[in-house]
Design an enzyme around this catalytic site. Structure first.
Site, PDB file in Angstrom:
ATOM      1  N   TRP A  25      -5.865  40.106  26.900  1.00  0.00           N
ATOM      2  CA  TRP A  25      -5.123  41.153  26.388  1.00  0.00           C
ATOM      3  C   TRP A  25      -6.074  42.346  25.589  1.00  0.00           C
ATOM      4  CZ3 TRP A  25      -0.727  42.057  28.107  1.00  0.00           C
ATOM      5  CH2 TRP A  25       0.030  41.023  28.573  1.00  0.00           C
TER       6      TRP A  25
ATOM      7  N   ASP B 147      -4.375  43.188  17.063  1.00  0.00           N
ATOM      8  CA  ASP B 147      -3.198  42.962  17.975  1.00  0.00           C
ATOM      9  C   ASP B 147      -2.626  41.614  17.531  1.00  0.00           C
ATOM     10  OD1 ASP B 147      -1.218  42.411  19.758  1.00  0.00           O
ATOM     11  OD2 ASP B 147      -2.536  42.720  21.517  1.00  0.00           O
TER      12      ASP B 147
ATOM     13  N   LYS C 283       7.490  37.036  20.680  1.00  0.00           N
ATOM     14  CA  LYS C 283       6.770  35.433  20.642  1.00  0.00           C
ATOM     15  C   LYS C 283       7.134  34.986  19.099  1.00  0.00           C
ATOM     16  CE  LYS C 283       3.430  37.703  23.303  1.00  0.00           C
ATOM     17  NZ  LYS C 283       3.839  37.060  24.612  1.00  0.00           N
TER      18      LYS C 283
HETATM   19  N1  PLP Z   1      -1.066  41.504  23.571  1.00  0.00           N
HETATM   20  C1  PLP Z   1      -0.639  40.291  23.293  1.00  0.00           C
HETATM   21  C2  PLP Z   1      -1.611  39.322  22.508  1.00  0.00           C
HETATM   22  C3  PLP Z   1       0.007  39.511  24.229  1.00  0.00           C
HETATM   23  O1  PLP Z   1       0.233  38.212  24.225  1.00  0.00           O
HETATM   24  C4  PLP Z   1       0.964  40.430  24.985  1.00  0.00           C
HETATM   25  C5  PLP Z   1       1.923  40.156  25.697  1.00  0.00           C
HETATM   26  O2  PLP Z   1       2.215  38.640  26.097  1.00  0.00           O
HETATM   27  C6  PLP Z   1       0.721  41.794  24.916  1.00  0.00           C
HETATM   28  C7  PLP Z   1      -0.127  42.206  24.111  1.00  0.00           C
HETATM   29  C8  PLP Z   1       1.689  42.768  25.842  1.00  0.00           C
HETATM   30  O3  PLP Z   1       3.037  42.850  25.226  1.00  0.00           O
HETATM   31  P1  PLP Z   1       4.083  43.589  25.587  1.00  0.00           P
HETATM   32  O4  PLP Z   1       4.847  42.904  26.760  1.00  0.00           O
HETATM   33  O5  PLP Z   1       5.292  43.273  24.409  1.00  0.00           O
HETATM   34  O6  PLP Z   1       4.121  44.841  25.837  1.00  0.00           O
END
Ligand code: PLP
Length: 361
Positions: free
Chosen positions: A102, A173, A197
């Protein structure tokens, strides 16, 4: 019916008490004879929901008064673009810590808006996946901010150390770890998290931003991603995801009733310890993550014999242990054990793992 435990990484399990309450009030919310998702976001009733949920979140995380809380659309990925658009100012670079999938995705998006200084902090600790200590991170002098992801949902890698980088603007994040325990918000310029989550339904993203960082957005930033516009309009510049907001508010109340984030921290620690102890007990199961960087929220593990993966998953499913398949990038299994997963769910999983090993080991 078999008791189901859902180990999905997101959208993920929600507290059953919250779902029951939402079910009860679905068609007749607060005696209005209508659902909360059918009323105007500008109605007095919804504004109360919005204000109360923000207050409860502030109480839980002890958010200092010089931070705004924004309830946004677009998932965490929208923030990958919103961050450079809002925070670069006249700078052309920002430090991006690359600790996993991520964090890397955030770098790829940032490349559209600046020249990110990508800092690879992944390391091998006795052949296991680890993260270099923060003091070894080579930050640059001309970066507008430092971005990192303290919990890599897919890799199961966590950075528990809190940033201490002087006056640098640090962005976290927190999508897969927010509200899992107390957090010193004051260490950050921005904390953001997709809701699906550890908060509530998909469709809502929380952004907690320090006030002095507002007002720096680039001209071309879409208004719905402009933190200043969102803050000035109490996150109602356009129609917010009202149902997800309402349900997240119920989760915040639930967290308070459970004893708040200190209590959640205790419970999450107990769940994670039980699961890792079961993985570590024999060579039948393996974790690829170094001890110091193991996530408490997302626990990937491998069977020594991957030929058994399918049998493991189908037997687990048959007794109500759902969504244990690992992410396609990592393979194997992954158990996501966010706040809503009770210890009993992890105990059922570990009992199953022990029994599976006895039969197939
Ligand atoms: N950042 C992290 C740590 C994630 O686990 C996720 C999705 O699983 C995201 C970003 C992306 O999230 P979204 O699908 O809400 O854009």
């Amino acid at each position: 019916m078999t008791q189901v435990y859902n180990f999905s990484s997101g959208p993920a399990m929600l507290p059953v008490e919250v779902l029951r309450r939402a079910e009860q009030e679905l068609c007749n919310w607060h005696g209005l004879g209508t659902s909360v998702m059918e009323i105007s976001h500008r109605s007095k009733e919804f504004i109360e929901v919005a204000q109360q949920s923000e207050q409860d979140l502030r109480d839980l995380l002890k958010i200092p008064s010089n931070y705004k809380v924004l309830f946004c659309h677009g998932g965490a990925r929208a923030q990958f673009a919103a961050l450079p658009l809002n925070l670069l100012g006249d700078k052309t670079t920002a430090d991006y810590i690359d600790g996993g999938y991520w964090a890397h995705s955030a770098i790829t998006e940032a490349q559209k808006y600046c020249t990110p200084n990508a800092i690879d902090v992944k390391t091998s600790v006795d052949g296991l996946l680890g993260i270099k200590p923060m003091k070894e991170w080579q930050l640059s002098d001309d970066a507008a901010y430092v971005h990192y992801c303290p919990n890599e949902t897919i890799d199961g890698v966590a950075i528990d150390e809190l940033p201490d980088f002087g006056d640098k603007v640090v962005i976290g994040d927190y999508s897969s770890t927010i509200l899992s325990g107390p957090l010193d918000v004051s260490r950050f310029g921005v904390i953001y998290a997709g809701a699906q989550k550890n908060i509530g339904p998909a469709g809502l993203t929380l952004v907690i931003v320090r006030e002095d960082l507002l007002g720096k957005a680039r001209r071309e930033v879409p208004s719905i991603l402009d933190y200043t516009v969102l803050a000035e309009n109490d996150s109602m510049f356009n129609t917010p995801p009202t149902f997800a907001w309402y349900l997240s508010g119920l989760v915040f109340k639930w967290l308070k009733e459970q004893g708040g984030l200190v209590e959640m921290h205790k419970r999450n620690q107990a769940k994670a310890e039980l699961l890792y102890a079961t993985i570590d007990k024999s060579d039948f199961y393996r974790s690829r993550v170094a001890l110091a960087n193991r996530s408490w929220m997302n626990v990937p593990f491998q069977l020594a014999d991957p030929a058994l993966d399918k049998v493991f998953l189908s037997e687990a499913e048959a007794i109500g242990l759902q969504a244990l398949k690992g992410h396609r990038v990592v393979g194997g299994m992954r158990a996501s054990i966010y706040n809503a997963m009770p210890l009993a769910g992890v105990k059922t999983l570990t009992d199953f793992m022990v029994d599976f090993e006895r039969r197939h080991g």
